[in-house]
Design a protein around this motif. Structure first.
Motif, PDB file in Angstrom:
ATOM      1  N   ARG A 168       0.858  -1.183   0.000  1.00  0.00           N
ATOM      2  CA  ARG A 168       0.000   0.000   0.000  1.00  0.00           C
ATOM      3  C   ARG A 168       0.898   1.239   0.000  1.00  0.00           C
ATOM      4  O   ARG A 168       1.419   1.638   1.036  1.00  0.00           O
ATOM      5  N   GLY A 169       1.071   1.824  -1.185  1.00  0.00           N
ATOM      6  CA  GLY A 169       2.003   2.928  -1.330  1.00  0.00           C
ATOM      7  C   GLY A 169       1.367   4.298  -1.413  1.00  0.00           C
ATOM      8  O   GLY A 169       2.063   5.283  -1.668  1.00  0.00           O
ATOM      9  N   ARG A 170       0.065   4.374  -1.188  1.00  0.00           N
ATOM     10  CA  ARG A 170      -0.601   5.681  -1.279  1.00  0.00           C
ATOM     11  C   ARG A 170      -0.142   6.619  -0.163  1.00  0.00           C
ATOM     12  O   ARG A 170       0.027   7.817  -0.379  1.00  0.00           O
ATOM     13  N   ASN A 171       0.078   6.075   1.021  1.00  0.00           N
ATOM     14  CA  ASN A 171       0.506   6.896   2.155  1.00  0.00           C
ATOM     15  C   ASN A 171       1.912   6.563   2.643  1.00  0.00           C
ATOM     16  O   ASN A 171       2.438   7.256   3.513  1.00  0.00           O
ATOM     17  N   SER A 172       2.500   5.523   2.097  1.00  0.00           N
ATOM     18  CA  SER A 172       3.853   5.113   2.498  1.00  0.00           C
ATOM     19  C   SER A 172       4.826   5.431   1.360  1.00  0.00           C
ATOM     20  O   SER A 172       4.783   4.797   0.297  1.00  0.00           O
ATOM     21  N   ILE A 173       5.681   6.418   1.575  1.00  0.00           N
ATOM     22  CA  ILE A 173       6.634   6.816   0.543  1.00  0.00           C
ATOM     23  C   ILE A 173       7.636   5.684   0.323  1.00  0.00           C
ATOM     24  O   ILE A 173       8.005   4.972   1.262  1.00  0.00           O
ATOM     25  N   HIS A 174       8.070   5.506  -0.927  1.00  0.00           N
ATOM     26  CA  HIS A 174       8.947   4.379  -1.223  1.00  0.00           C
ATOM     27  C   HIS A 174       9.805   4.674  -2.447  1.00  0.00           C
ATOM     28  O   HIS A 174       9.527   5.593  -3.222  1.00  0.00           O
ATOM     29  N   ARG A 175      10.841   3.876  -2.606  1.00  0.00           N
ATOM     30  CA  ARG A 175      11.733   3.998  -3.753  1.00  0.00           C
ATOM     31  C   ARG A 175      12.430   2.666  -3.993  1.00  0.00           C
ATOM     32  O   ARG A 175      12.364   1.748  -3.159  1.00  0.00           O
ATOM     33  N   VAL A 176      13.124   2.563  -5.144  1.00  0.00           N
ATOM     34  CA  VAL A 176      14.031   1.454  -5.422  1.00  0.00           C
ATOM     35  C   VAL A 176      15.387   2.067  -5.728  1.00  0.00           C
ATOM     36  O   VAL A 176      15.510   2.911  -6.627  1.00  0.00           O
ATOM     37  N   THR A 177      16.402   1.669  -4.980  1.00  0.00           N
ATOM     38  CA  THR A 177      17.734   2.258  -5.132  1.00  0.00           C
ATOM     39  C   THR A 177      18.361   1.837  -6.467  1.00  0.00           C
ATOM     40  O   THR A 177      17.936   0.856  -7.087  1.00  0.00           O
ATOM     41  N   PRO A 178      19.370   2.580  -6.939  1.00  0.00           N
ATOM     42  CA  PRO A 178      19.964   2.278  -8.247  1.00  0.00           C
ATOM     43  C   PRO A 178      20.524   0.858  -8.335  1.00  0.00           C
ATOM     44  O   PRO A 178      21.097   0.336  -7.374  1.00  0.00           O
ATOM     45  N   THR A 179      20.335   0.259  -9.491  1.00  0.00           N
ATOM     46  CA  THR A 179      20.940  -1.040  -9.783  1.00  0.00           C
ATOM     47  C   THR A 179      22.452  -0.881  -9.870  1.00  0.00           C
ATOM     48  O   THR A 179      22.953   0.057 -10.487  1.00  0.00           O
ATOM     49  N   ILE A 180      23.168  -1.806  -9.250  1.00  0.00           N
ATOM     50  CA  ILE A 180      24.634  -1.814  -9.301  1.00  0.00           C
ATOM     51  C   ILE A 180      25.071  -3.103  -9.989  1.00  0.00           C
ATOM     52  O   ILE A 180      24.684  -4.199  -9.579  1.00  0.00           O
ATOM     53  N   GLY A 181      25.855  -2.961 -11.039  1.00  0.00           N
ATOM     54  CA  GLY A 181      26.340  -4.130 -11.762  1.00  0.00           C
ATOM     55  C   GLY A 181      25.552  -4.384 -13.038  1.00  0.00           C
ATOM     56  O   GLY A 181      24.538  -3.736 -13.313  1.00  0.00           O
ATOM     57  N   PRO A 182      26.008  -5.345 -13.836  1.00  0.00           N
ATOM     58  CA  PRO A 182      25.430  -5.563 -15.168  1.00  0.00           C
ATOM     59  C   PRO A 182      24.119  -6.344 -15.188  1.00  0.00           C
ATOM     60  O   PRO A 182      23.457  -6.397 -16.225  1.00  0.00           O
ATOM     61  N   LEU A 183      23.740  -6.962 -14.061  1.00  0.00           N
ATOM     62  CA  LEU A 183      22.526  -7.783 -14.049  1.00  0.00           C
ATOM     63  C   LEU A 183      21.306  -6.887 -13.842  1.00  0.00           C
ATOM     64  O   LEU A 183      21.197  -6.181 -12.833  1.00  0.00           O
ATOM     65  N   THR A 184      20.392  -6.916 -14.792  1.00  0.00           N
ATOM     66  CA  THR A 184      19.210  -6.049 -14.777  1.00  0.00           C
ATOM     67  C   THR A 184      18.196  -6.504 -13.733  1.00  0.00           C
ATOM     68  O   THR A 184      17.937  -7.700 -13.579  1.00  0.00           O
ATOM     69  N   ARG A 185      17.638  -5.544 -13.023  1.00  0.00           N
ATOM     70  CA  ARG A 185      16.507  -5.835 -12.130  1.00  0.00           C
ATOM     71  C   ARG A 185      15.247  -5.902 -12.989  1.00  0.00           C
ATOM     72  O   ARG A 185      14.943  -4.973 -13.742  1.00  0.00           O
ATOM     73  N   ILE A 186      14.504  -7.010 -12.881  1.00  0.00           N
ATOM     74  CA  ILE A 186      13.285  -7.200 -13.671  1.00  0.00           C
ATOM     75  C   ILE A 186      12.123  -7.440 -12.710  1.00  0.00           C
ATOM     76  O   ILE A 186      12.148  -8.374 -11.907  1.00  0.00           O
ATOM     77  N   LEU A 187      11.120  -6.594 -12.809  1.00  0.00           N
ATOM     78  CA  LEU A 187       9.982  -6.635 -11.893  1.00  0.00           C
ATOM     79  C   LEU A 187       8.685  -6.562 -12.685  1.00  0.00           C
ATOM     80  O   LEU A 187       8.538  -5.729 -13.578  1.00  0.00           O
ATOM     81  N   VAL A 188       7.739  -7.424 -12.348  1.00  0.00           N
ATOM     82  CA  VAL A 188       6.410  -7.393 -12.955  1.00  0.00           C
ATOM     83  C   VAL A 188       5.458  -6.641 -12.037  1.00  0.00           C
ATOM     84  O   VAL A 188       5.439  -6.877 -10.824  1.00  0.00           O
ATOM     85  N   VAL A 189       4.681  -5.736 -12.620  1.00  0.00           N
ATOM     86  CA  VAL A 189       3.622  -5.046 -11.891  1.00  0.00           C
ATOM     87  C   VAL A 189       2.282  -5.528 -12.433  1.00  0.00           C
ATOM     88  O   VAL A 189       2.014  -5.434 -13.639  1.00  0.00           O
ATOM     89  N   LEU A 190       1.455  -6.068 -11.544  1.00  0.00           N
ATOM     90  CA  LEU A 190       0.109  -6.522 -11.892  1.00  0.00           C
ATOM     91  C   LEU A 190      -0.867  -5.484 -11.343  1.00  0.00           C
ATOM     92  O   LEU A 190      -1.012  -5.345 -10.132  1.00  0.00           O
ATOM     93  N   ALA A 191      -1.502  -4.744 -12.237  1.00  0.00           N
ATOM     94  CA  ALA A 191      -2.315  -3.598 -11.831  1.00  0.00           C
ATOM     95  C   ALA A 191      -3.801  -3.896 -12.014  1.00  0.00           C
ATOM     96  O   ALA A 191      -4.233  -4.327 -13.086  1.00  0.00           O
ATOM     97  N   TYR A 192      -4.557  -3.642 -10.956  1.00  0.00           N
ATOM     98  CA  TYR A 192      -6.000  -3.867 -10.972  1.00  0.00           C
ATOM     99  C   TYR A 192      -6.725  -2.604 -10.501  1.00  0.00           C
ATOM    100  O   TYR A 192      -6.145  -1.740  -9.839  1.00  0.00           O
ATOM    101  N   ASN A 193      -8.017  -2.543 -10.823  1.00  0.00           N
ATOM    102  CA  ASN A 193      -8.896  -1.491 -10.329  1.00  0.00           C
ATOM    103  C   ASN A 193     -10.031  -2.115  -9.529  1.00  0.00           C
ATOM    104  O   ASN A 193     -10.333  -3.304  -9.681  1.00  0.00           O
ATOM    105  N   ASN A 194     -10.676  -1.290  -8.703  1.00  0.00           N
ATOM    106  CA  ASN A 194     -11.816  -1.797  -7.932  1.00  0.00           C
ATOM    107  C   ASN A 194     -13.148  -1.550  -8.629  1.00  0.00           C
ATOM    108  O   ASN A 194     -14.208  -1.756  -8.044  1.00  0.00           O
ATOM    109  N   ALA A 195     -13.079  -1.108  -9.892  1.00  0.00           N
ATOM    110  CA  ALA A 195     -14.284  -0.916 -10.701  1.00  0.00           C
ATOM    111  C   ALA A 195     -13.923  -1.201 -12.154  1.00  0.00           C
ATOM    112  O   ALA A 195     -12.779  -0.992 -12.568  1.00  0.00           O
ATOM    113  N   PRO A 196     -14.877  -1.670 -12.951  1.00  0.00           N
ATOM    114  CA  PRO A 196     -14.585  -1.972 -14.358  1.00  0.00           C
ATOM    115  C   PRO A 196     -14.540  -0.708 -15.215  1.00  0.00           C
ATOM    116  O   PRO A 196     -15.042   0.352 -14.828  1.00  0.00           O
ATOM    117  N   GLY A 197     -13.914  -0.833 -16.389  1.00  0.00           N
ATOM    118  CA  GLY A 197     -13.962   0.236 -17.375  1.00  0.00           C
ATOM    119  C   GLY A 197     -13.024   1.398 -17.138  1.00  0.00           C
ATOM    120  O   GLY A 197     -13.169   2.449 -17.765  1.00  0.00           O
TER     121      GLY A 197
END
Length: 213
Positions: A168-197
């Motif tokens: 829950r990031g609406r009220n909790s500030i957050h970040r991801v620090t810089p990647t170090i080294g040649p291996l890429t950080r890969i992250l999937v975001v699954l985004a949903y809504n609480n209403a259709p359309g």
């Protein structure tokens, strides 16, 4: 899934953007040092729902009724729905060496992520819990400024590849620090809504994806 993501990486939209922690426009009526005018850099690449292969397990997971019911129960929603636009439901984010996600609050009430690949160093998810109360109009400019100045120590969330995170990031500030080294950080975001359309705004799609559809 890692091999699948890496095969599509050449089609990713890479962008470097600046923003304040609230993801709102700068304020000309406030001094440059005000937290609303302090610009933070975020850099990443992204592939969108329509670029994820149709046979991918990510579609299977995202579309699963049981998975949606599971998430809805955790976040106390009656039901969850996909985005109406063709880009925003499943995103795969790439952070190459030196790329990062700057401090910010989310506009959505919650986010669901799945880490596919972690860098050898860096790429640390950090957060400060409940720093503001957006619904009550308490933006806590002083507290956010303290985070940006390094005067408040953030929490670190240890995430290994394969970890599913609901945040829950609406009220909790957050970040991801810089990647170090040649291996890429890969992250999937699954985004949903609480209403259709509901579609992600055209401005946001152009900013994050470089296109509307």
């Amino acid at each position: 899934l890692v091999a699948e993501a890496e095969a599509e990486k050449a089609n990713a939209f890479f962008t470097t953007s600046t923003h304040n922690a609230y993801l709102t426009p700068a304020r000309d009526d406030l001094p440059p040092t005000h937290v609303l005018n302090r610009q933070i850099t975020s850099t990443k690449g992204c592939i969108t729902t329509d670029q994820v292969p149709s046979v991918s397990a990510l579609h299977t997971i995202y579309d699963s009724d049981s998975f949606r019911r599971f998430l809805a129960a955790i976040v106390a929603e009656d039901a969850l729905y996909e985005y109406a636009d063709p880009l925003s439901s499943i995103n795969v984010h790439f952070a190459d060496e030196g790329q990062e996600l700057g401090w910010h609050f989310d506009n959505s009430s919650f986010a669901v992520t799945l880490l596919l690949q972690a860098p050898r160093k860096g790429g640390q998810f950090q957060y400060v819990r409940d720093l503001r109360d957006a619904d009550a109009g308490d933006m806590n400019y002083q507290g956010v400024g303290d985070v940006l100045d390094g005067d408040i120590a953030p929490c670190n969330l240890a995430i290994n590849p394969g970890t599913l995170v609901l945040f829950r990031g609406r009220n909790s500030i957050h970040r991801v620090t810089p990647t170090i080294g040649p291996l890429t950080r890969i992250l999937v975001v699954l985004a949903y809504n609480n209403a259709p359309g509901i579609s992600l705004s055209e401005a946001a799609r152009m900013t994050f994806f470089g296109r509307l559809g």
